[in-house]
Design a protein around this motif. Structure first.
Motif, PDB file in Angstrom:
ATOM      1  N   LEU A  67       0.806  -1.180   0.001  1.00 30.78           N
ATOM      2  CA  LEU A  67       0.123   0.046   0.075  1.00 30.78           C
ATOM      3  C   LEU A  67       0.988   1.369   0.070  1.00 30.78           C
ATOM      4  O   LEU A  67       0.651   2.372  -0.723  1.00 30.78           O
ATOM      5  CB  LEU A  67      -1.067  -0.084   1.317  1.00 30.78           C
ATOM      6  N   LEU A  68       2.051   1.275   0.766  1.00 35.53           N
ATOM      7  CA  LEU A  68       2.904   2.402   0.848  1.00 35.53           C
ATOM      8  C   LEU A  68       4.229   1.754   0.312  1.00 35.53           C
ATOM      9  O   LEU A  68       4.590   0.661   0.755  1.00 35.53           O
ATOM     10  CB  LEU A  68       3.080   2.910   2.211  1.00 35.53           C
ATOM     11  N   ASP A  69       4.718   2.883  -0.413  1.00 35.59           N
ATOM     12  CA  ASP A  69       6.196   2.328  -1.237  1.00 35.59           C
ATOM     13  C   ASP A  69       7.097   2.324   0.270  1.00 35.59           C
ATOM     14  O   ASP A  69       7.411   3.261   0.893  1.00 35.59           O
ATOM     15  CB  ASP A  69       6.529   3.419  -2.131  1.00 35.59           C
ATOM     16  N   PRO A  70       7.935   1.362   0.217  1.00 31.26           N
ATOM     17  CA  PRO A  70       8.890   1.002   1.362  1.00 31.26           C
ATOM     18  C   PRO A  70      10.027   2.040   1.144  1.00 31.26           C
ATOM     19  O   PRO A  70      10.456   2.377   2.269  1.00 31.26           O
ATOM     20  CB  PRO A  70       9.388  -0.417   0.902  1.00 31.26           C
ATOM     21  N   ARG A  74      10.970   4.717   4.028  1.00 30.34           N
ATOM     22  CA  ARG A  74      12.522   5.054   4.436  1.00 30.34           C
ATOM     23  C   ARG A  74      12.848   6.608   4.475  1.00 30.34           C
ATOM     24  O   ARG A  74      13.417   7.182   5.274  1.00 30.34           O
ATOM     25  CB  ARG A  74      13.453   4.039   3.984  1.00 30.34           C
ATOM     26  N   PHE A  75      12.435   7.260   3.297  1.00 26.98           N
ATOM     27  CA  PHE A  75      12.829   8.675   3.250  1.00 26.98           C
ATOM     28  C   PHE A  75      11.954   9.418   4.533  1.00 26.98           C
ATOM     29  O   PHE A  75      12.646  10.145   4.911  1.00 26.98           O
ATOM     30  CB  PHE A  75      12.377   9.051   1.980  1.00 26.98           C
ATOM     31  N   LEU A  76      10.663   8.760   4.666  1.00 28.83           N
ATOM     32  CA  LEU A  76       9.885   9.750   5.443  1.00 28.83           C
ATOM     33  C   LEU A  76      10.439   9.476   6.805  1.00 28.83           C
ATOM     34  O   LEU A  76      10.634  10.556   7.849  1.00 28.83           O
ATOM     35  CB  LEU A  76       8.456   9.298   5.488  1.00 28.83           C
TER      36      LEU A  76
END
Length: 147
Positions: A67-70, A74-76
């Motif tokens: 659903l969310l890009d891994p 990581r950047f977030l």
């Protein structure tokens, strides 16, 4: 009454004509492949004249994506962690500067008291000979302006 008429019997024009060849041997013609023509029908074609086979595209990967890009996670996380680190470092530096400022002002007070104590004359008995007590009374007049 009318009797039904029968067709004339078949009479070959050439009495001993050979029958048409219904079977063609592969050795006579070479290998044959079936290819689609312009209208989508499959037609036979000699193998050496057939176009090269088309490469089939690779099958698509149909596995469901998260659903969310891994990588975005990581950047977030790095951004939030870096911001928290910067806030913590800034808070700590501010506390250190405040402590140093307080230490500096307190040290100046103690140094001033030490200098005054060193320069003041030492008297053996308080209120003894040479001590003078002066009382001054300050009178402050306040004026009231009416106007």
């Amino acid at each position: 009454m009318n009797e039904p008429t029968l067709p004339a019997p078949y009479v070959p024009t050439e009495p001993y004509a050979p029958a048409p060849a219904a079977v063609e041997l592969a050795a006579e013609r070479g290998p044959v492949v079936w290819v689609p023509d312009a209208y989508g029908r499959m037609v036979p074609m000699p193998k050496h004249l057939a176009p090269p086979p088309m490469a089939r595209p690779e099958p698509r990967d149909l596995t469901p994506l998260p659903l969310l890009d891994p990588i975005a996670q990581r950047f977030l996380g790095a951004g939030i962690g870096g911001g928290a680190l910067a806030a913590g470092v800034g808070y700590g530096i501010g506390e250190a500067v405040n402590a140093l400022a307080g230490l500096g002002s307190g040290a100046l007070v103690w140094i001033a008291l030490a200098v005054l104590a060193w320069r003041a004359p030492v008297r053996a008995v308080a209120g003894g000979r040479g001590s003078t007590v002066t009382i001054r009374k300050a009178v402050i007049k306040r004026s009231h302006f009416h106007g």
